[in-house]
Design a protein around this motif. Structure first.
Motif, PDB file in Angstrom:
ATOM      1  N   GLY A 107       0.819  -1.204   0.000  1.00  0.00           N
ATOM      2  CA  GLY A 107       0.000   0.000   0.000  1.00  0.00           C
ATOM      3  C   GLY A 107       0.853   1.253   0.000  1.00  0.00           C
ATOM      4  N   ALA A 108       1.878   1.253   0.850  1.00  0.00           N
ATOM      5  CA  ALA A 108       2.733   2.441   0.940  1.00  0.00           C
ATOM      6  C   ALA A 108       3.356   2.768  -0.416  1.00  0.00           C
ATOM      7  CB  ALA A 108       3.824   2.217   1.985  1.00  0.00           C
ATOM      8  N   PHE A 140      -4.086   7.450   7.568  1.00  0.00           N
ATOM      9  CA  PHE A 140      -2.926   6.554   7.518  1.00  0.00           C
ATOM     10  C   PHE A 140      -2.700   6.151   6.073  1.00  0.00           C
ATOM     11  CE2 PHE A 140      -0.676   2.520   7.636  1.00  0.00           C
ATOM     12  CZ  PHE A 140       0.365   2.834   8.490  1.00  0.00           C
ATOM     13  N   HIS A 141      -1.467   6.342   5.594  1.00  0.00           N
ATOM     14  CA  HIS A 141      -1.186   6.037   4.191  1.00  0.00           C
ATOM     15  C   HIS A 141       0.035   5.157   3.997  1.00  0.00           C
ATOM     16  CE1 HIS A 141      -4.420   8.687   3.086  1.00  0.00           C
ATOM     17  NE2 HIS A 141      -3.888   9.671   3.779  1.00  0.00           N
ATOM     18  N   GLU A 192      -8.900   8.875   2.689  1.00  0.00           N
ATOM     19  CA  GLU A 192      -9.457   7.520   2.788  1.00  0.00           C
ATOM     20  C   GLU A 192     -10.988   7.660   2.862  1.00  0.00           C
ATOM     21  OE1 GLU A 192      -7.286   5.151   6.129  1.00  0.00           O
ATOM     22  OE2 GLU A 192      -6.803   7.261   6.379  1.00  0.00           O
ATOM     23  N   GLU A 197      -7.152   2.781   9.937  1.00  0.00           N
ATOM     24  CA  GLU A 197      -6.278   2.788  11.119  1.00  0.00           C
ATOM     25  C   GLU A 197      -6.701   3.875  12.104  1.00  0.00           C
ATOM     26  OE1 GLU A 197      -3.827   0.381  11.472  1.00  0.00           O
ATOM     27  OE2 GLU A 197      -4.873  -0.314   9.694  1.00  0.00           O
ATOM     28  N   ASP A 225      -7.374   6.852  -1.153  1.00  0.00           N
ATOM     29  CA  ASP A 225      -6.600   5.711  -0.654  1.00  0.00           C
ATOM     30  C   ASP A 225      -7.618   4.642  -0.253  1.00  0.00           C
ATOM     31  OD1 ASP A 225      -5.335   3.820   0.920  1.00  0.00           O
ATOM     32  OD2 ASP A 225      -3.994   5.251   1.885  1.00  0.00           O
ATOM     33  N   GLN A 228      -7.511   0.015   2.390  1.00  0.00           N
ATOM     34  CA  GLN A 228      -8.265  -0.781   3.370  1.00  0.00           C
ATOM     35  C   GLN A 228      -9.712  -1.005   2.939  1.00  0.00           C
ATOM     36  OE1 GLN A 228      -8.526  -1.033   8.205  1.00  0.00           O
ATOM     37  NE2 GLN A 228      -6.810  -0.102   7.238  1.00  0.00           N
ATOM     38  N   LYS A 254      -3.633  -4.499   0.053  1.00  0.00           N
ATOM     39  CA  LYS A 254      -4.252  -5.405   1.026  1.00  0.00           C
ATOM     40  C   LYS A 254      -5.062  -6.525   0.362  1.00  0.00           C
ATOM     41  CE  LYS A 254      -4.335  -2.496   5.168  1.00  0.00           C
ATOM     42  NZ  LYS A 254      -3.688  -3.312   6.182  1.00  0.00           N
TER      43      LYS A 254
END
Ligand code: PLP
Length: 407
Positions: A107-108, A140-141, A192, A197, A225, A228, A254
């Motif tokens: 993902g990052a 969170f990314h 997101e 997260e 993003d 998730q 993911k």
């Protein structure tokens, strides 16, 4: 030198960097939503490897795709393309707004590609000063230096300074805070659709619509993003479809590989032009094994109508969780977007989500947390109703033993 084939948890502390604190349980086998540890204890899996095991463990179609490809060719590098990568890219572009795909491994890395692309696109199309990325607190990314910096949680950048500049943070679900920060220097808003997260906080529809309008007004790109929320978890292939707000760039990882490392950045043909030959790359991105598995997974979602089941299972989880909470009043709110569910701890039990997670493990149930106050569930999208009911019964026991330990 002979090696112990079944090393136990203490070995972790002897040989691994201490950036994780894994549980004492070492799972060795999984099937569907059941997992077994070294001592053959059985667990029900409501964690899904943190929203990864979308089709549970060792799904036959994924095992087939992987082993079939393993007999053919494993790796080529990007000096050549490969059939699974082309098939997967075709499938993703057929099923989404996107016309172009860049493959990565995590993902990052998909986000890193997206954040570089938004700057490069603004540089090519507007001006070098148009380089600011607007993101949100509690987002969170990923964990590369650029992605922790775009992510809005200071605890992940502390000690790693200097961090990349040109990044500002607004308040999630608060359009006014975005209006106060956005300018002609903004090249992108990164968001997101559900902060995972950050505590399983779904965006309001009007908020995402507002971001779309602000991006259009300021010639900025909208990046979702969906690492998730993606790949069926929301009840649609991607959550943007549920919200009916289309981004310019979408990142996915993911669940895409269902446990095999693969990620992608999706975008339009015109934006993709800014990633010309030599501008960006990855050795493993688009690896044939990874793409073969992801192609099988995405195809299975459509062939078996998995997304429709997600919405039904979400309701089953919600009503069962409500039943448990009516009994114990440990949660003050239940939030969900498909099979990404968050149970916020009641005021009396603030900071105790981890304790419940540990009691669940002791009772044979794997769950997650999202910060100190939210118990998070991200099970397989095809978990059976029987496994849901059995897992909820274990959660009931876990909460009972948690409350006993509080007395
Ligand atoms: N973006 C979001 C929304 C995530 O939830 C995560 C992981 O939790 C990431 C990015 C980072 O993905 P990875 O750990 O695969 O680099």
């Amino acid at each position: 030198m002979s090696q112990d084939q079944h090393p136990a948890r203490p070995v972790f502390d002897e040989v691994m960097v201490p950036n994780y604190a894994p549980s004492a349980v070492i799972p060795v086998r999984g099937e569907g939503s059941r997992v077994w540890d070294q001592a053959d204890n059985e667990y029900i899996d409501f964690a899904g490897g943190i929203a990864v095991s979308a089709l549970g463990h060792t799904h036959p179609r994924l095992v087939n795709a992987l082993t079939e490809q393993a007999q053919k060719i494993w790796h080529l590098s990007n000096v050549m393309t490969n059939e699974p990568a082309l098939r997967l890219a075709k499938l993703l572009t057929d099923k989404t707004f996107a016309e172009r795909v860049f493959f990565a491994n995590s993902g990052a890395e998909a986000n890193e590609a997206a954040f570089k692309l938004v700057r490069k696109y603004a540089y090519d199309s507007f001006a070098p000063e148009k380089n600011e990325i607007l993101s949100f607190y509690s987002s969170f990314h990923g964990r590369t230096l650029f992605t922790v910096s775009v992510g809005g949680q200071a605890k992940y950048t502390e000690g790693f300074e200097p961090v990349p500049g040109g990044i500002t943070h607004a308040t999630y679900n608060d359009l006014e805070s975005v209006e106060a920060l956005i300018s002609e220097k903004t090249c992108a808003i990164v968001v997101e659709p559900v902060q995972g997260e950050g505590g399983v906080n779904p965006a309001e529809k009007a908020f995402l619509e507002g971001l779309r309008a602000l991006c259009d007004k300021h010639n900025a790109l909208l990046v979702f993003d969906e690492i998730q929320t993606g790949v069926g978890r929301s009840g649609e292939l991607y959550a943007y479809m549920k919200y009916e707000v289309t981004p310019d760039i979408l990142t996915t990882a993911k669940s895409l590989g269902g446990g095999f490392p693969v990620a992608a950045m999706l975008t339009t043909a015109s934006i993709a032009q800014s990633f010309g030959v030599g501008t960006h790359g990855s050795t493993y991105g688009g690896n044939p094994l990874a793409c073969a598995v992801a192609e099988a997974l995405v195809s299975e979602l459509y062939d078996k109508n998995v997304m429709a089941g997600v919405v039904e299972k979400e309701q089953r989880f919600l009503s069962a969780l409500k039943g448990v909470n009516d009994k114990y009043s440990v949660f003050k709110e239940l939030r969900s977007c498909g099979l990404l569910l968050g149970c916020e701890m009641a005021d009396k039990y603030q900071g105790k989500a981890r304790d419940i997670m540990m009691h669940a493990m002791d009772n044979g149930l794997m769950v997650l947390i999202a910060g100190p106050n939210v118990l998070r569930l991200a099970p397989s999208l095809i978990i059976s109703d029987d496994d849901i009911d059995a897992g909820i019964a274990l959660l009931d026991k876990a909460i009972q033993s948690f409350l006993d330990s509080e007395d």
